[in-house]
Design an enzyme around this catalytic site. Structure first.
Site, PDB file in Angstrom:
ATOM      1  N   HIS A 165       0.852  -1.194   0.000  1.00 40.47           N
ATOM      2  CA  HIS A 165       0.000   0.000   0.000  1.00 40.47           C
ATOM      3  C   HIS A 165       0.889   1.246   0.000  1.00 40.47           C
ATOM      4  CE1 HIS A 165      -3.589  -2.439   0.819  1.00 40.47           C
ATOM      5  NE2 HIS A 165      -2.851  -3.086   1.726  1.00 40.47           N
ATOM      6  N   ASP A 207      26.087 -11.793  14.413  1.00 42.77           N
ATOM      7  CA  ASP A 207      26.259 -13.056  13.695  1.00 42.77           C
ATOM      8  C   ASP A 207      25.478 -13.017  12.394  1.00 42.77           C
ATOM      9  OD1 ASP A 207      26.871 -15.627  13.001  1.00 42.77           O
ATOM     10  OD2 ASP A 207      25.495 -16.568  14.427  1.00 42.77           O
ATOM     11  N   SER A 255      22.212 -23.258  10.914  1.00 40.09           N
ATOM     12  CA  SER A 255      22.764 -21.910  11.065  1.00 40.09           C
ATOM     13  C   SER A 255      22.764 -21.184   9.725  1.00 40.09           C
ATOM     14  CB  SER A 255      24.187 -21.971  11.616  1.00 40.09           C
ATOM     15  OG  SER A 255      24.174 -22.500  12.921  1.00 40.09           O
TER      16      SER A 255
END
Length: 694
Positions: A515, A560, A645
């Protein structure tokens, strides 16, 4: 064996008995029948007068004694018992009562029994002496008699005192007795009984018979007792191949004891009458000793019995039964099962089936009408487990641990929670990391109480409360820096978006929602590509470069995150799809559901919930920074793990999916009370744009 040997005969012959037996002949019931008839003379008349005078004097004396001295009348009470000596090791010499080793240990037991009785003022007052009759293995079990001279009126009190002493010295009541003596008694059991015993050593197989069998009927008024022993680690099997006694057990009977003394506590059975050789009586002991007692009266003598004694290896009963049908029996069925035996059968049938048990024959030693203090069969639907209302069985350790293991919450009702969980007012326990996440996990809002900030305070995204004056003051007063997010020179405040035309949009996460809220399209610019379906495969690509965050801390896992550039573009398909990047101001609040996936996942789209940052930091012992976010699942068992990970934590919006986090680290995998930790992607949006231009 010749079948004729199994019957009775009354012809002279040698006995095949191997067990030493003690036989006692009791006085005849009518001695007058044995006296010779003789008429009285003059001398007899005089003697009769003297006797009459003596009798009268005796009666007068007894009356005087009865009314004046009866209170001093004492009766002999003999308590026969067993005790186990834990700090002694059994040696063969203990089987010989004449050995020095037997005498030495017996004297120690006798001295310590005297010391034990001295602990009670009543018993010490009437105690006379004790005598050890036998020892057996395990560690060393002593069989003894204790004699007391007890006034008539004190019999019940002495019985009660002995019973109390048994409880005190029982291993179930007191494991260690202070100042007990050189011997450590594991238990002491005594009862009133008279003992008639003889001792002999058992071998592989022996025969015991009633006196005179098979040549003559057994004698009247006799008491015979066999003490039977086996080797350590074995039990004894007693089988009567011939048994023919008087029908009335009040007259003649055989008693079998699971002990070396005739205590009611160890009585296995009392038998009389006739038993067919085709269905012989059989008994099995619980350890390597048995006692057989044979008692007769003066009337109705019968052929008697013969029995075989064998020692067998100690057995184990029970097991696991599977399949759609089967059967099992008590040990030694259809004859007597051994005493002191516990058998357990685990029965498992195919899925979707229920278990039906039918007992065609059922005979056990019973207690009172409403309970089974003796022998019993117990049927447990969930052996050693907790049974849920939905019939599911769960480990009892899972009861009231904050997780709905039953599926119907049966295991979590009416609980007392420990300090690591939320104690809901309705009796449920909930994991602490659901506190203050905006979701009513308890069902009664207990987990969301006390989570708001006071009037005049600002609530940080991590739940921390600070003063309203600290917002947009240039200092990171919130631990997650949320008090400085969205602040700009034109005055756009927190939770607003500054459009390219300077307009402030008071809408949470207006970017890339499809939008044009700004009117100039700036809130929808720089958005990721949408999914384009095609039928191409997923394809392999090489990496052109890897860009790691320069501030990554390998010890704390802070910052990380890394970027990977492919060596060539990919074409989107049903299996290759893009994900939208959030802006630096995007907030994914606690309680929202996100999906995690990765290279190590066994299935796609495992759903978890975002956890309040303050609560997560407490659970993870202060290791959470503002560049991390936490997520977990109420039922447990779902989490990112090794191999995942770098995988995405996705937030599914109205019509787009956003990259909310990246799988980073955790304390193990899917552990209860230990949520997964993810890199907070909005915190790195500026760095991503700097390195990629996106």
């Amino acid at each position: 064996m010749d079948p004729m040997d199994r019957g009775m005969r009354y012809t002279p012959g040698s006995s095949d008995k191997e067990w030493e037996q003690a036989v006692t002949f009791l006085p005849a019931s009518d001695n007058k029948k044995l006296e010779k008839k003789r008429g009285p003379g003059k001398v007899g008349f005089v003697v009769g007068l003297v006797i009459l005078a003596a009798v009268l004097a005796l009666i007068i004396g007894l009356l005087v004694w009865h009314f004046h001295f009866r209170k001093d009348l004492k009766m002999q009470m003999i308590y026969t018992g067993t005790l186990r000596i834990k700090n002694e090791v059994f040696v063969d010499a203990y089987e010989k009562s004449e050995s020095a080793e037997f005498q030495e240990l017996a004297n120690k037991v006798r001295t310590q029994l005297q010391s034990m009785y001295s602990e009670d003022t009543l018993l010490s007052k009437y105690y006379v002496d004790s005598k050890v009759q036998a020892f057996s293995e395990g560690s060393v079990i002593a069989y003894y008699e204790s004699e007391f001279a007890v006034p008539v009126g004190q019999k019940a009190a002495v019985d009660q005192a002995v019973a109390k002493l048994n409880e005190i010295y029982s291993s179930k009541i007191r494991r260690v007795v202070e100042k007990q003596g050189p011997l450590v008694f594991d238990y002491v059991v005594s009862s009133v009984n008279k003992r008639f015993a003889s001792h002999t050593r058992s071998s592989a197989e022996e025969i015991i018979t009633s006196p005179g069998f098979p040549d003559t009927p057994y004698a009247a008024n006799s008491l015979v007792q066999w003490q039977l022993r086996g080797d350590l680690g074995h039990v004894l099997k007693l089988s009567f191949d011939t048994f023919n006694l008087e029908e009335n057990c009040a007259n003649d009977f055989v008693r079998v004891y699971d002990s070396l003394v005739s205590m009611d506590k160890y009585l296995m059975a009392e038998k009389c009458g006739f038993y067919s050789p085709s269905n012989p009586l059989t008994f099995i002991s619980s350890r390597n000793v048995l006692l057989v007692t044979f008692v007769t009266n003066e009337v109705g003598n019968y052929p008697g019995f013969r029995a075989r004694v064998t020692q067998i290896n100690d057995f184990a009963c029970g097991g696991k039964l599977t399949g759609s049908s089967g059967s099992f029996t008590s040990p030694n069925f259809p004859s007597y099962y051994p005493p002191s035996t516990t058998c357990r059968w685990d029965i498992e049938v195919p899925d979707g089936k229920y278990i039906k048990l039918k007992f065609p024959k059922f005979m056990v030693s019973t207690g009172s009408q409403n309970s089974c203090p003796g022998d019993y069969v117990q049927i447990v639907a969930c052996p050693e487990k907790f049974q849920c209302d939905n019939r599911r069985c769960v480990d009892p350790a899972l009861r009231c641990d904050g997780w709905n293991d039953c599926g119907d919450s049966t295991d979590e009702r009416n609980c007392n929670c420990n300090a690591s969980m939320i104690q809901c007012r309705n009796g449920f326990c909930k994991p602490m990391f659901w506190r203050c996440d905006g979701v009513n996990d308890c069902g009664d809002d207990t987990d969301e109480l006390g989570c708001g900030c006071s009037v005049g305070q600002f609530k940080c995204n991590n739940g921390q409360c600070i003063s309203e004056k600290q917002k947009c003051d240039g200092n990171n007063d919130c631990k997650d820096s949320s008090d400085e997010e969205g602040c700009s020179r034109d005055g756009c405040k927190v939770s607003t978006f500054e459009c390219g035309n300077g307009r402030c949009i008071n809408k949470e996460n207006p970017e890339c929602d499809g939008h044009d809220d700004c009117g100039d399209g700036s809130d929808e610019s720089n958005c990721s590509l949408h999914t384009q379906k095609d039928k191409q495969r997923a394809t392999r690509r090489q990496l052109k470069q890897i860009i790691s965050h320069p501030s990554f801390n390998a010890y704390t896992f802070d910052n990380d995150i890394a970027l990977m550039e492919l060596d060539s573009p990919v074409t989107y398909s049903e299996t290759i799809r893009p994900i939208c990047l959030p802006t630096s101001k995007t907030v994914f609040p606690a309680g929202e559901t996100v999906s995690i996936s990765g290279w190590g996942a066994t299935r796609e789209g495992a759903n978890v919930r975002i956890i309040n940052s303050t609560v997560c930091d407490q659970l993870m012992n202060g290791q959470i920074t503002s560049r991390m976010t936490c997520a977990g699942i109420e039922k447990g068992g779902v989490d990112a793990c090794q191999g995942d990970s770098g995988g995405p934590m996705s937030y599914i919006g109205t019509d787009r999916t956003y990259l909310a986090g990246v799988v980073s680290w955790g304390d193990g995998c899917a552990r209860r009370y230990k949520p997964g930790v993810y890199t907070n992607v909005p915190k790195f949006r500026g760095w991503i744009k700097e390195k990629t231009g996106v």
